[in-house]
Design a protein around this motif. Structure first.
Motif, mmCIF file in Angstrom:
data_model
loop_
_atom_site.group_PDB
_atom_site.id
_atom_site.type_symbol
_atom_site.label_atom_id
_atom_site.label_comp_id
_atom_site.label_asym_id
_atom_site.label_seq_id
_atom_site.Cartn_x
_atom_site.Cartn_y
_atom_site.Cartn_z
ATOM 1 N N LEU A 34 0.810 -1.215 0.000
ATOM 2 C CA LEU A 34 0.000 0.000 0.000
ATOM 3 C C LEU A 34 0.846 1.268 0.000
ATOM 4 O O LEU A 34 1.852 1.370 0.694
ATOM 5 C CB LEU A 34 -0.921 0.017 1.220
ATOM 6 N N SER A 35 0.376 2.243 -0.781
ATOM 7 C CA SER A 35 0.932 3.594 -0.707
ATOM 8 C C SER A 35 -0.028 4.521 0.026
ATOM 9 O O SER A 35 0.300 5.675 0.295
ATOM 10 C CB SER A 35 1.220 4.143 -2.109
ATOM 11 N N GLY A 36 -1.214 4.027 0.348
ATOM 12 C CA GLY A 36 -2.199 4.803 1.100
ATOM 13 C C GLY A 36 -3.159 3.872 1.814
ATOM 14 O O GLY A 36 -3.596 2.867 1.251
ATOM 15 N N THR A 37 -3.486 4.187 3.066
ATOM 16 C CA THR A 37 -4.362 3.334 3.865
ATOM 17 C C THR A 37 -5.731 3.974 4.057
ATOM 18 O O THR A 37 -5.928 5.165 3.821
ATOM 19 C CB THR A 37 -3.737 3.062 5.244
ATOM 20 N N PHE A 38 -6.669 3.166 4.509
ATOM 21 C CA PHE A 38 -8.032 3.627 4.738
ATOM 22 C C PHE A 38 -8.070 4.610 5.914
ATOM 23 O O PHE A 38 -7.459 4.374 6.956
ATOM 24 C CB PHE A 38 -8.937 2.436 5.036
ATOM 25 N N GLY A 39 -8.796 5.709 5.729
ATOM 26 C CA GLY A 39 -8.925 6.706 6.783
ATOM 27 C C GLY A 39 -7.741 7.643 6.894
ATOM 28 O O GLY A 39 -7.721 8.523 7.759
ATOM 29 N N GLU A 40 -6.764 7.469 6.030
ATOM 30 C CA GLU A 40 -5.571 8.311 6.052
ATOM 31 C C GLU A 40 -5.949 9.785 5.906
ATOM 32 O O GLU A 40 -6.905 10.134 5.209
ATOM 33 C CB GLU A 40 -4.668 7.872 4.894
ATOM 34 N N LEU A 41 -5.179 10.652 6.545
ATOM 35 C CA LEU A 41 -5.477 12.080 6.510
ATOM 36 C C LEU A 41 -5.032 12.669 5.174
ATOM 37 O O LEU A 41 -3.858 12.631 4.828
ATOM 38 C CB LEU A 41 -4.764 12.797 7.659
ATOM 39 N N ARG A 42 -5.979 13.219 4.437
ATOM 40 C CA ARG A 42 -5.700 13.857 3.158
ATOM 41 C C ARG A 42 -6.215 15.294 3.199
ATOM 42 O O ARG A 42 -6.903 15.697 4.142
ATOM 43 C CB ARG A 42 -6.376 13.090 2.015
ATOM 44 N N THR A 43 -5.910 16.065 2.163
ATOM 45 C CA THR A 43 -6.367 17.451 2.115
ATOM 46 C C THR A 43 -7.885 17.498 1.996
ATOM 47 O O THR A 43 -8.462 17.017 1.020
ATOM 48 C CB THR A 43 -5.715 18.189 0.932
ATOM 49 N N ASN A 44 -8.525 18.021 3.015
ATOM 50 C CA ASN A 44 -9.982 18.226 3.081
ATOM 51 C C ASN A 44 -10.802 16.939 3.147
ATOM 52 O O ASN A 44 -12.025 16.986 3.022
ATOM 53 C CB ASN A 44 -10.473 19.075 1.897
ATOM 54 N N HIS A 45 -10.178 15.786 3.354
ATOM 55 C CA HIS A 45 -10.962 14.557 3.455
ATOM 56 C C HIS A 45 -10.133 13.428 4.063
ATOM 57 O O HIS A 45 -8.909 13.470 4.074
ATOM 58 C CB HIS A 45 -11.488 14.122 2.084
ATOM 59 N N PHE A 46 -10.858 12.425 4.570
ATOM 60 C CA PHE A 46 -10.229 11.167 4.953
ATOM 61 C C PHE A 46 -10.183 10.269 3.717
ATOM 62 O O PHE A 46 -11.117 10.256 2.912
ATOM 63 C CB PHE A 46 -11.029 10.465 6.057
ATOM 64 N N HIS A 47 -9.122 9.495 3.580
ATOM 65 C CA HIS A 47 -8.981 8.610 2.431
ATOM 66 C C HIS A 47 -10.005 7.487 2.529
ATOM 67 O O HIS A 47 -10.044 6.759 3.519
ATOM 68 C CB HIS A 47 -7.561 8.039 2.402
ATOM 69 N N SER A 48 -10.820 7.331 1.494
ATOM 70 C CA SER A 48 -11.969 6.427 1.565
ATOM 71 C C SER A 48 -11.679 5.023 1.048
ATOM 72 O O SER A 48 -12.598 4.214 0.907
ATOM 73 C CB SER A 48 -13.144 7.021 0.779
ATOM 74 N N GLY A 49 -10.429 4.720 0.756
ATOM 75 C CA GLY A 49 -10.081 3.384 0.288
ATOM 76 C C GLY A 49 -8.637 3.078 0.612
ATOM 77 O O GLY A 49 -8.048 3.656 1.528
ATOM 78 N N ILE A 50 -8.067 2.149 -0.142
ATOM 79 C CA ILE A 50 -6.636 1.875 -0.037
ATOM 80 C C ILE A 50 -6.005 2.114 -1.404
ATOM 81 O O ILE A 50 -6.643 1.912 -2.439
ATOM 82 C CB ILE A 50 -6.344 0.437 0.444
ATOM 83 N N ASP A 51 -4.765 2.576 -1.403
ATOM 84 C CA ASP A 51 -4.008 2.754 -2.639
ATOM 85 C C ASP A 51 -3.014 1.606 -2.743
ATOM 86 O O ASP A 51 -2.109 1.477 -1.908
ATOM 87 C CB ASP A 51 -3.271 4.094 -2.642
ATOM 88 N N ILE A 52 -3.196 0.770 -3.759
ATOM 89 C CA ILE A 52 -2.347 -0.404 -3.936
ATOM 90 C C ILE A 52 -1.282 -0.086 -4.981
ATOM 91 O O ILE A 52 -1.596 0.356 -6.091
ATOM 92 C CB ILE A 52 -3.170 -1.630 -4.372
#
Length: 563
Positions: A34-52
């Motif tokens: 993963l390069s991004g996890t669920f709920g990760e802090l992003r600009t103006n939003h929580f990450h809604s999935g996973i980045d594989i």
């Protein structure tokens, strides 16, 4: 007899459930990194999935998580780029985003719709079972389209109400034996309404392999903590989000934060959750371990006194913060704290004076229409999370609302008197460089109007420079039978590209964004051409109407087999 029938039915249902679970699969052919996890802090939003990760390249085969039907296809220049939504038999929906292209049967439908509407950006809602998807079916190829910053697959699972769920709870396994990292710790002095009065960065030391500790903190009054934390996994060095934060006071739960599920409606409140001012000033996301007013986030699973500590003279507490990733790797931070007015860590803080003649008090429950010089400011009720002072100063072409250090819930409306010159727009100045960034603006009668969710310095400016169009790999009157694509680079350095339209022999052609440097391309396999001599034309406009035109003749063999 009746009980036996119930047991048999339960057994059959259980078998079907297990079978359905077993048919779920990783959307890629290889191990999930993963390069991004669920709920990760992003600009103006929580990450809604996973980045594989897709091994740093585009074109990996993407498979359906399980059988179902395509419920939505959306293509946009930003956001998810090329995305496909699959509805499954259990009511859940999976989302696959930033794709390079779709499988042949889906790509045909998409291309036909793009050419019918003469638009790259489309959205399709196929009828129930119109596009059926079987188990293990190839549905697309991974890419880097939309708002992606590098090749990867963004993958989501949503429940029947379209609330995002953590895919790691549904059989996507990630190798992770590393404990989360704590990068920073803040102590906040709070007013009684839990708004921040001031803050201090605290130093901590390693106690053992996964435990850190601070010196004894001396303070008094109403306090809260904030933490900057990330997680790394075994096979990648990406700074990912964590899964859970638990804070205890003398072993009793003070607040528990869990990123297992949230709704899209609440994700905008991330700016109330983090220390927004710290993020805007220093690009560090501190997660506040206390709940302020008008914060409706559902990630708070348990709390006492909103996570706030009321420290009185001579009282002693041990604060323990536990940070956990999805694989239950744990890092602890211990903070001994003692009530001591004379040694208060905040004693040397100078008072923050607000409310001078250039500052405007805003009651969040009131609406404001403020006129000054050539500008007007419209603020709706509940635009801010709390009552506050904001800066307001203006002259003929500037409305200065201070720095972007306060989060907004709603857009503010900014209006200037329309300038005498053409091609005007409203820009927002960078706090450090004063470079203007375009804010979407409209001209209405004698006014120029913009809506924005940021405080800052707004300036009326002018853009008189046309976009540039550069052909790539071909020149005018060239034979280009050897090319699979017709590529150009389109750029605008001030207000940005708004739209473009290209034709060959007066027929609209699909020019797709190819990379983040303004390169767009036409695929000759779209079979628009039916003769050797062809006239290509493209018109490109920026956001204030400056338009450039590039036109050329090219030649191409029509009987050439093209892959």
């Amino acid at each position: 007899m009746k009980n036996n029938i119930v047991k048999i039915l339960f057994f059959i249902v259980s078998l079907n459930f297990v079978h359905a679970q077993n048919n779920q699969r990783n959307p890629l052919d290889y191990k999930s990194i993963l390069s991004g996890t669920f709920g990760e802090l992003r600009t103006n939003h929580f990450h809604s999935g996973i980045d594989i990760k897709t091994k740093g390249k585009e074109g990996s085969k993407v498979y359906a998580f399980s059988k179902g039907y395509v419920s939505r296809i959306k293509i946009s220049k930003g956001g998810y780029g090329k995305a496909i939504y699959i509805k499954h038999n259990d009511g859940k929906t999976t989302v696959y985003a930033h794709l390079k292209r779709f499988s042949k049967k889906i790509e045909t439908i998409v291309k036909n719709e793009q050419y019918r509407k003469e638009n790259y950006e489309i959205e399709i809602f196929p009828a129930l079972n119109e596009i059926k998807i079987s188990d293990n079916e190839l549905i697309a190829y991974s890419g880097n389209t939309g708002g992606s910053s590098g090749p990867h697959l963004h993958f989501e699972i949503r429940d029947i109400n379209q609330k995002p769920l953590n895919p790691l709870n549904y059989g996507i396994n990630v190798q992770d034996s590393k404990t989360p990292s704590i990068l920073g710790l803040k102590l906040y002095s709070l007013y009684k309404n839990r708004e921040i009065k001031s803050s201090k960065n605290l130093t901590f030391y390693k106690k053992d392999i996964n435990t850190y500790i601070t010196d004894t903190i001396h303070s008094i009054g109403t306090l809260g903590f904030g933490i900057q934390t990330i997680d790394r996994q075994d096979l990648a060095n990406n700074k990912n989000g964590i899964y859970k934060i638990d804070t205890y006071i003398n072993n009793d739960t003070l607040i528990s934060i869990d990123f297992s599920k949230f709704s899209f409606e609440e994700t905008k409140h991330i700016n109330r959750y983090i220390d927004y001012s710290e993020f805007k000033r220093n690009k560090k996301r501190f997660q506040k371990l206390f709940i302020q007013k008008n914060n409706p986030l559902s990630i708070y699973k348990k709390e006492s006194n909103q996570g706030v500590i009321s420290l009185i003279e001579s009282s002693e507490y041990l604060i323990k913060i536990e940070v956990t990733d999805f694989n239950r790797n744990l890092t602890k931070l211990l903070i001994p704290i003692k009530g001591n007015k004379n040694k208060n860590i905040f004693n040397n803080e100078s008072d923050i004076k607000i409310g001078n003649y250039k500052n405007l008090f805003i009651n969040r429950n009131k609406k404001y229409i403020l006129n000054q010089h050539n500008s007007s400011l419209y603020i709706e009720k509940e635009t801010f999370y709390n009552n506050l002072f904001i800066k307001k100063n203006s002259d003929s072409d500037t409305l200065d609302l201070g720095s972007d250090t306060v989060p907004l819930l709603k857009s503010i409306k900014i209006k200037f008197k329309k300038p005498d010159y053409k091609n005007s727009y409203i820009g927002i100045a960078n706090d450090k460089s004063d470079k203007l960034s375009f804010v979407s603006s409209t001209i209405k009668e004698d006014s120029i109007i913009a809506f924005s969710k940021r405080l800052g310095k707004y300036i009326v400016s002018r853009d008189t420079i046309k976009p540039t169009i550069t052909p790539l790999g071909f020149n005018k009157n060239d034979w280009i039978s050897n090319l699979n694509y017709l590529k150009l680079q389109v750029r605008d350095n001030q207000t940005g590209i708004k739209n473009y339209r290209a034709t060959i022999n007066n027929k609209w052609i699909l020019m797709e964004p190819f990379n983040k440097n303004g390169v767009i391309r036409y695929n000759f396999n779209d079979s628009v051409i039916d003769k050797s001599k062809n006239v290509f034309k493209i018109e490109v406009s920026d956001n204030v109407g400056n338009t450039s035109v590039f036109e050329t003749i090219f030649y191409r063999k029509t009987n050439k087999f093209e892959k």
